[in-house]
Write a protein that holds these residues in place. Sequence first.
Motif, PDB file in Angstrom:
ATOM      1  N   PHE A 194       0.829  -1.207   0.000  1.00 14.44           N
ATOM      2  CA  PHE A 194       0.000   0.000   0.000  1.00 14.44           C
ATOM      3  C   PHE A 194       0.864   1.257   0.000  1.00 14.44           C
ATOM      4  O   PHE A 194       0.561   2.218  -0.706  1.00 14.44           O
ATOM      5  CB  PHE A 194      -0.947   0.031   1.203  1.00 14.44           C
ATOM      6  N   LEU A 195       1.917   1.251   0.805  1.00 18.71           N
ATOM      7  CA  LEU A 195       2.807   2.421   0.824  1.00 18.71           C
ATOM      8  C   LEU A 195       3.455   2.628  -0.538  1.00 18.71           C
ATOM      9  O   LEU A 195       3.549   3.754  -1.034  1.00 18.71           O
ATOM     10  CB  LEU A 195       3.873   2.258   1.910  1.00 18.71           C
ATOM     11  N   ILE A 196       3.903   1.542  -1.154  1.00 21.24           N
ATOM     12  CA  ILE A 196       4.544   1.642  -2.475  1.00 21.24           C
ATOM     13  C   ILE A 196       3.540   2.132  -3.515  1.00 21.24           C
ATOM     14  O   ILE A 196       3.830   3.029  -4.309  1.00 21.24           O
ATOM     15  CB  ILE A 196       5.165   0.289  -2.879  1.00 21.24           C
ATOM     16  N   LEU A 197       2.328   1.553  -3.527  1.00 26.06           N
ATOM     17  CA  LEU A 197       1.302   1.968  -4.488  1.00 26.06           C
ATOM     18  C   LEU A 197       0.892   3.428  -4.276  1.00 26.06           C
ATOM     19  O   LEU A 197       0.690   4.175  -5.243  1.00 26.06           O
ATOM     20  CB  LEU A 197       0.078   1.055  -4.403  1.00 26.06           C
ATOM     21  N   THR A 220       6.668  13.181  -1.822  1.00 25.12           N
ATOM     22  CA  THR A 220       5.794  12.312  -1.039  1.00 25.12           C
ATOM     23  C   THR A 220       5.779  10.900  -1.626  1.00 25.12           C
ATOM     24  O   THR A 220       5.821   9.919  -0.897  1.00 25.12           O
ATOM     25  CB  THR A 220       4.365  12.878  -1.007  1.00 25.12           C
ATOM     26  N   GLY A 221       5.727  10.809  -2.945  1.00 26.55           N
ATOM     27  CA  GLY A 221       5.709   9.508  -3.611  1.00 26.55           C
ATOM     28  C   GLY A 221       6.981   8.726  -3.383  1.00 26.55           C
ATOM     29  O   GLY A 221       6.938   7.528  -3.061  1.00 26.55           O
ATOM     30  N   LEU A 222       8.116   9.387  -3.532  1.00 21.19           N
ATOM     31  CA  LEU A 222       9.394   8.700  -3.299  1.00 21.19           C
ATOM     32  C   LEU A 222       9.519   8.236  -1.854  1.00 21.19           C
ATOM     33  O   LEU A 222       9.997   7.131  -1.590  1.00 21.19           O
ATOM     34  CB  LEU A 222      10.566   9.612  -3.677  1.00 21.19           C
ATOM     35  N   ILE A 223       9.072   9.074  -0.931  1.00 25.47           N
ATOM     36  CA  ILE A 223       9.113   8.686   0.484  1.00 25.47           C
ATOM     37  C   ILE A 223       8.221   7.470   0.719  1.00 25.47           C
ATOM     38  O   ILE A 223       8.606   6.524   1.414  1.00 25.47           O
ATOM     39  CB  ILE A 223       8.706   9.866   1.388  1.00 25.47           C
ATOM     40  N   GLY A 224       7.028   7.457   0.124  1.00 22.17           N
ATOM     41  CA  GLY A 224       6.123   6.308   0.262  1.00 22.17           C
ATOM     42  C   GLY A 224       6.727   5.033  -0.293  1.00 22.17           C
ATOM     43  O   GLY A 224       6.653   3.968   0.321  1.00 22.17           O
ATOM     44  N   ILE A 271       9.984   4.374  -0.775  1.00 18.71           N
ATOM     45  CA  ILE A 271      11.140   3.982   0.054  1.00 18.71           C
ATOM     46  C   ILE A 271      10.678   3.352   1.363  1.00 18.71           C
ATOM     47  O   ILE A 271      11.168   2.295   1.762  1.00 18.71           O
ATOM     48  CB  ILE A 271      12.058   5.197   0.303  1.00 18.71           C
ATOM     49  N   LEU A 272       9.705   4.004   2.033  1.00 16.05           N
ATOM     50  CA  LEU A 272       9.211   3.440   3.297  1.00 16.05           C
ATOM     51  C   LEU A 272       8.507   2.102   3.076  1.00 16.05           C
ATOM     52  O   LEU A 272       8.589   1.205   3.917  1.00 16.05           O
ATOM     53  CB  LEU A 272       8.293   4.431   4.004  1.00 16.05           C
ATOM     54  N   GLY A 273       7.813   1.940   1.951  1.00 15.46           N
ATOM     55  CA  GLY A 273       7.165   0.660   1.640  1.00 15.46           C
ATOM     56  C   GLY A 273       8.183  -0.456   1.475  1.00 15.46           C
ATOM     57  O   GLY A 273       8.005  -1.568   1.984  1.00 15.46           O
ATOM     58  N   ILE A 274       9.266  -0.153   0.771  1.00 14.16           N
ATOM     59  CA  ILE A 274      10.335  -1.148   0.586  1.00 14.16           C
ATOM     60  C   ILE A 274      10.990  -1.468   1.928  1.00 14.16           C
ATOM     61  O   ILE A 274      11.210  -2.640   2.260  1.00 14.16           O
ATOM     62  CB  ILE A 274      11.365  -0.651  -0.449  1.00 14.16           C
ATOM     63  N   ILE A 275      11.275  -0.431   2.718  1.00 14.16           N
ATOM     64  CA  ILE A 275      11.860  -0.659   4.048  1.00 14.16           C
ATOM     65  C   ILE A 275      10.903  -1.476   4.899  1.00 14.16           C
ATOM     66  O   ILE A 275      11.313  -2.387   5.626  1.00 14.16           O
ATOM     67  CB  ILE A 275      12.202   0.681   4.730  1.00 14.16           C
ATOM     68  N   LEU A 290       5.521   7.340  10.267  1.00 12.32           N
ATOM     69  CA  LEU A 290       6.406   8.278   9.559  1.00 12.32           C
ATOM     70  C   LEU A 290       5.802   8.700   8.224  1.00 12.32           C
ATOM     71  O   LEU A 290       5.842   9.877   7.854  1.00 12.32           O
ATOM     72  CB  LEU A 290       7.778   7.654   9.331  1.00 12.32           C
ATOM     73  N   TRP A 291       5.259   7.725   7.487  1.00 12.49           N
ATOM     74  CA  TRP A 291       4.654   8.061   6.195  1.00 12.49           C
ATOM     75  C   TRP A 291       3.495   9.032   6.378  1.00 12.49           C
ATOM     76  O   TRP A 291       3.380  10.020   5.653  1.00 12.49           O
ATOM     77  CB  TRP A 291       4.193   6.801   5.471  1.00 12.49           C
ATOM     78  N   LEU A 292       2.619   8.765   7.346  1.00 10.83           N
ATOM     79  CA  LEU A 292       1.489   9.654   7.588  1.00 10.83           C
ATOM     80  C   LEU A 292       1.965  11.046   7.996  1.00 10.83           C
ATOM     81  O   LEU A 292       1.454  12.065   7.508  1.00 10.83           O
ATOM     82  CB  LEU A 292       0.570   9.069   8.674  1.00 10.83           C
ATOM     83  N   LEU A 293       2.959  11.100   8.886  1.00  9.75           N
ATOM     84  CA  LEU A 293       3.494  12.373   9.358  1.00  9.75           C
ATOM     85  C   LEU A 293       4.122  13.170   8.215  1.00  9.75           C
ATOM     86  O   LEU A 293       3.825  14.354   8.027  1.00  9.75           O
ATOM     87  CB  LEU A 293       4.520  12.114  10.467  1.00  9.75           C
ATOM     88  N   ILE A 294       4.962  12.526   7.418  1.00  9.37           N
ATOM     89  CA  ILE A 294       5.628  13.211   6.306  1.00  9.37           C
ATOM     90  C   ILE A 294       4.609  13.662   5.265  1.00  9.37           C
ATOM     91  O   ILE A 294       4.684  14.777   4.752  1.00  9.37           O
ATOM     92  CB  ILE A 294       6.714  12.303   5.684  1.00  9.37           C
TER      93      ILE A 294
END
Length: 159
Positions: free
Chosen positions: A96-99, A115-119, A121-125, A145-149
């Motif tokens: 979901f984070l990656i999508l 925002t997309g790149l962060i999502g 990266i965080l999805g992969i992590i 972190l994703w929601l906050l960013i």
Amino acid sequence: MQKIGSALVLIVLGLIIIAFPLLGVIPFAILTGLAVLFLGVGLLAVGISSMGQNKGWGIAALILGILAIILGLGFIFIPSWFSFAAAIFVFIAGIFLILAGIAAIASRIEGGMVTGLIGIILGIIYILVAIYIKNPLYLGILIGLWLLITGIMTLIQKD
């Protein structure tokens, strides 16, 4: 005004998940359900606030949000869903984070690339942490972190 409200909801949800990733002694299934549910609420907020700027991204975020909410509620209230999904549930949130990241990049709205790149990266992590660490504390923090960013990026974007 609607954008500020959505941003504040994302920031508050992110801080809640970061502050209480394990929520005491609640079982792992409920924690995961809550994290995915918050992710869904965040995506719904982003989708609703983006409808005026970019319908494609708004619809994608709404669909992802609805799916995340359904999965989150299923994990919380229907234990057999969690049992069935135990082997893959952690990957669902990462996906979901990656999508959401891909959809944000594709939307071409201001700040969507970051925002997309962060999502992504965080999805992969998130998926890597799920594979190797298997600690729900870190997984909850990543969603927080994703929601906050995303909330902060929504606040600083120009109209």
